[in-house]
Design an enzyme around this catalytic site. Structure first.
Site, PDB file in Angstrom:
ATOM      1  N   ARG A  68       0.807  -1.238   0.000  1.00  0.00           N
ATOM      2  CA  ARG A  68       0.000   0.000   0.000  1.00  0.00           C
ATOM      3  C   ARG A  68       0.825   1.266   0.000  1.00  0.00           C
ATOM      4  NH1 ARG A  68      -3.130  -3.122   3.282  1.00  0.00           N
ATOM      5  NH2 ARG A  68      -1.360  -4.510   3.114  1.00  0.00           N
ATOM      6  N   THR A  69       1.951   1.289   0.695  1.00  0.00           N
ATOM      7  CA  THR A  69       2.711   2.544   0.766  1.00  0.00           C
ATOM      8  C   THR A  69       3.250   2.917  -0.613  1.00  0.00           C
ATOM      9  OG1 THR A  69       3.288   2.060   3.049  1.00  0.00           O
ATOM     10  CG2 THR A  69       4.612   3.721   1.951  1.00  0.00           C
ATOM     11  N   LYS A 120      24.306  -6.664  -7.501  1.00  0.00           N
ATOM     12  CA  LYS A 120      25.696  -6.815  -7.978  1.00  0.00           C
ATOM     13  C   LYS A 120      26.650  -6.109  -7.023  1.00  0.00           C
ATOM     14  CE  LYS A 120      24.221  -6.647 -12.811  1.00  0.00           C
ATOM     15  NZ  LYS A 120      24.216  -5.771 -14.001  1.00  0.00           N
ATOM     16  N   ARG A 141      12.184   3.644   1.300  1.00  0.00           N
ATOM     17  CA  ARG A 141      11.921   2.655   2.361  1.00  0.00           C
ATOM     18  C   ARG A 141      13.152   1.780   2.493  1.00  0.00           C
ATOM     19  NH1 ARG A 141       6.700  -1.032   3.527  1.00  0.00           N
ATOM     20  NH2 ARG A 141       6.065   1.002   4.321  1.00  0.00           N
ATOM     21  N   HIS A 146       7.724   6.230  10.304  1.00  0.00           N
ATOM     22  CA  HIS A 146       6.931   6.101   9.073  1.00  0.00           C
ATOM     23  C   HIS A 146       5.969   7.299   9.088  1.00  0.00           C
ATOM     24  CE1 HIS A 146       4.897   4.480   5.733  1.00  0.00           C
ATOM     25  NE2 HIS A 146       4.572   3.278   6.163  1.00  0.00           N
TER      26      HIS A 146
HETATM   27  C1  NCD Z   1       3.591  -0.991   7.866  1.00  0.00           C
HETATM   28  C2  NCD Z   1       5.054  -0.844   7.577  1.00  0.00           C
HETATM   29  O1  NCD Z   1       5.553  -1.350   6.573  1.00  0.00           O
HETATM   30  O2  NCD Z   1       5.677  -0.179   8.366  1.00  0.00           O
HETATM   31  N1  NCD Z   1       2.757  -1.061   6.786  1.00  0.00           N
HETATM   32  C3  NCD Z   1       2.494   0.069   6.062  1.00  0.00           C
HETATM   33  O3  NCD Z   1       3.363   0.814   5.679  1.00  0.00           O
HETATM   34  N2  NCD Z   1       1.198   0.346   5.823  1.00  0.00           N
HETATM   35  C4  NCD Z   1       3.290  -1.878   8.978  1.00  0.00           C
HETATM   36  C5  NCD Z   1       3.750  -3.304   8.934  1.00  0.00           C
HETATM   37  O4  NCD Z   1       4.581  -3.715   8.132  1.00  0.00           O
HETATM   38  O5  NCD Z   1       3.264  -4.052   9.783  1.00  0.00           O
END
Ligand code: NCD
Length: 316
Positions: A54-55, A82, A104, A132
């Site tokens: 989703r992110t 690599k 991320r 986050h």
């Molecule tokens: C979360 C994350 O990746 O930090 N999910 C998200 O971004 N919606 C929470 C998780 O991984 O549990």
């Protein structure tokens, strides 16, 4: 504001400003052509070194609705395999002309490091168990919209339940929801509470049944086994019984309560009811609102906080 690396960098009035802008962005999303030319000619790169559904989709949708060009970098199919370093990867992508990186990474602090290696803006889309920030913004926005509180969360009782220790979502929310006025309580077994709570004084309760009938928001977290060096949990079924949202507990929630989860959900563990059939569930609103919040964040970082009617008024 050039980067968004942590909720801690945002003053409460900036948060309220982003939420107000997100209202305008949500309205763009309802148009027959859900797009404005605000970021035409700008490039937003998603650089994900960790899995995401989703992110990533949310940021990419947000960038496209603002007419930005988007570039997706997938670590698992890149020259990282690599042996290319994070720094070389970022410098290479920067040289192709990226205006904003959405990053991320499994290591806490990686997005801040990236911000030192590029002249472009950087948004932290989750770094290890650290932060986050856009998730916390979309969560605060979802609560505010559902309850009509105009951004402030004064006096709301919010329980964050589960694996708080490994959760960047909990970390960002503990900071942000608290500063917006909510009373936040952490509900978790002792092994899943954070060891370092900084200078925050956080209320803790080991028994979900103590708080379930009083909370205005029940925020469930995933058990993040991939971040545990050794098991920190009672058996899965024991965890589900003590800390899961069971049908019995769901029946005890206030009818006005909101049930939230950042996803991905482990059904049968932290959630044992079907959120689709639970009137209090706001899980899909979180996803919807995430696009509007990320549009507001991208717009603020790339166009400045000063919102131009002209830019948001036209369809592209
Ligand atoms: C979360 C994350 O990746 O930090 N999910 C998200 O971004 N919606 C929470 C998780 O991984 O549990």
């Amino acid at each position: 504001m050039k980067h968004l690396l942590s909720t801690v960098d945002l003053a409460a009035d900036q948060v309220i400003g982003i939420m107000a802008l997100a209202d305008r962005m949500a309205e763009v999303g309802l148009r027959s052509v859900p797009k404005v030319p605000a970021l035409r000619g700008r490039t937003v790169a998603s650089v994900f070194f960790e899995d995401s559904t989703r992110t990533r989709v949310s940021f990419e949708t947000a960038a496209k609705r603002l007419s930005a060009d988007t570039l997706t970098f997938n670590a698992s199919t890149s020259s990282v395999n690599k042996g290319e370093s994070l720094r070389d990867t970022i410098e290479t992508l920067s040289a192709t002309g990226v205006d904003l990186f959405v990053v991320r990474h499994r290591s806490a602090g990686a997005p801040s490091q990236v911000a030192r290696w590029t002249a472009s803006s950087v948004v932290n889309a989750g770094d290890g168990a650290h932060q986050h920030p856009t998730q916390a913004l979309l969560d605060a926005y979802t609560i505010s919209r559902a309850l009509g509180t105009n951004g402030r969360l004064d006096g709301l009782r919010i329980a964050i339940v589960g694996d708080i220790r490994h959760s960047r979502v909990a970390n960002s929310n503990l900071d942000l929801l608290g500063r917006l006025g909510a009373e936040v309580v952490c509900v978790a077994p002792p092994t899943l509470l954070p060891t370092d709570r900084g200078d925050r004084s956080v209320a803790v309760n080991g028994d979900l049944d103590d708080v379930i009938d009083e909370v205005d928001v029940l925020y469930m977290l995933r058990v993040q086994r991939e971040r545990m060096a050794s098991p920190r949990l009672p058996a899965g079924s024991e965890y589900a019984r003590r800390f899961g949202l069971t049908p019995d507990r769901a029946a005890r929630l206030k009818s006005s309560a909101l049930v939230m989860h950042p996803g991905p959900m482990n059904r049968g563990t932290e959630i044992q009811v079907d959120p689709g059939r639970l009137a209090q569930s706001r899980v899909l609103d979180q996803v919807r609102n995430g696009v509007a919040i990320r549009m507001a964040v991208l717009f603020t970082l790339l166009c400045g906080e000063d919102m131009s009617e002209q830019v948001l008024g036209g369809e592209s």
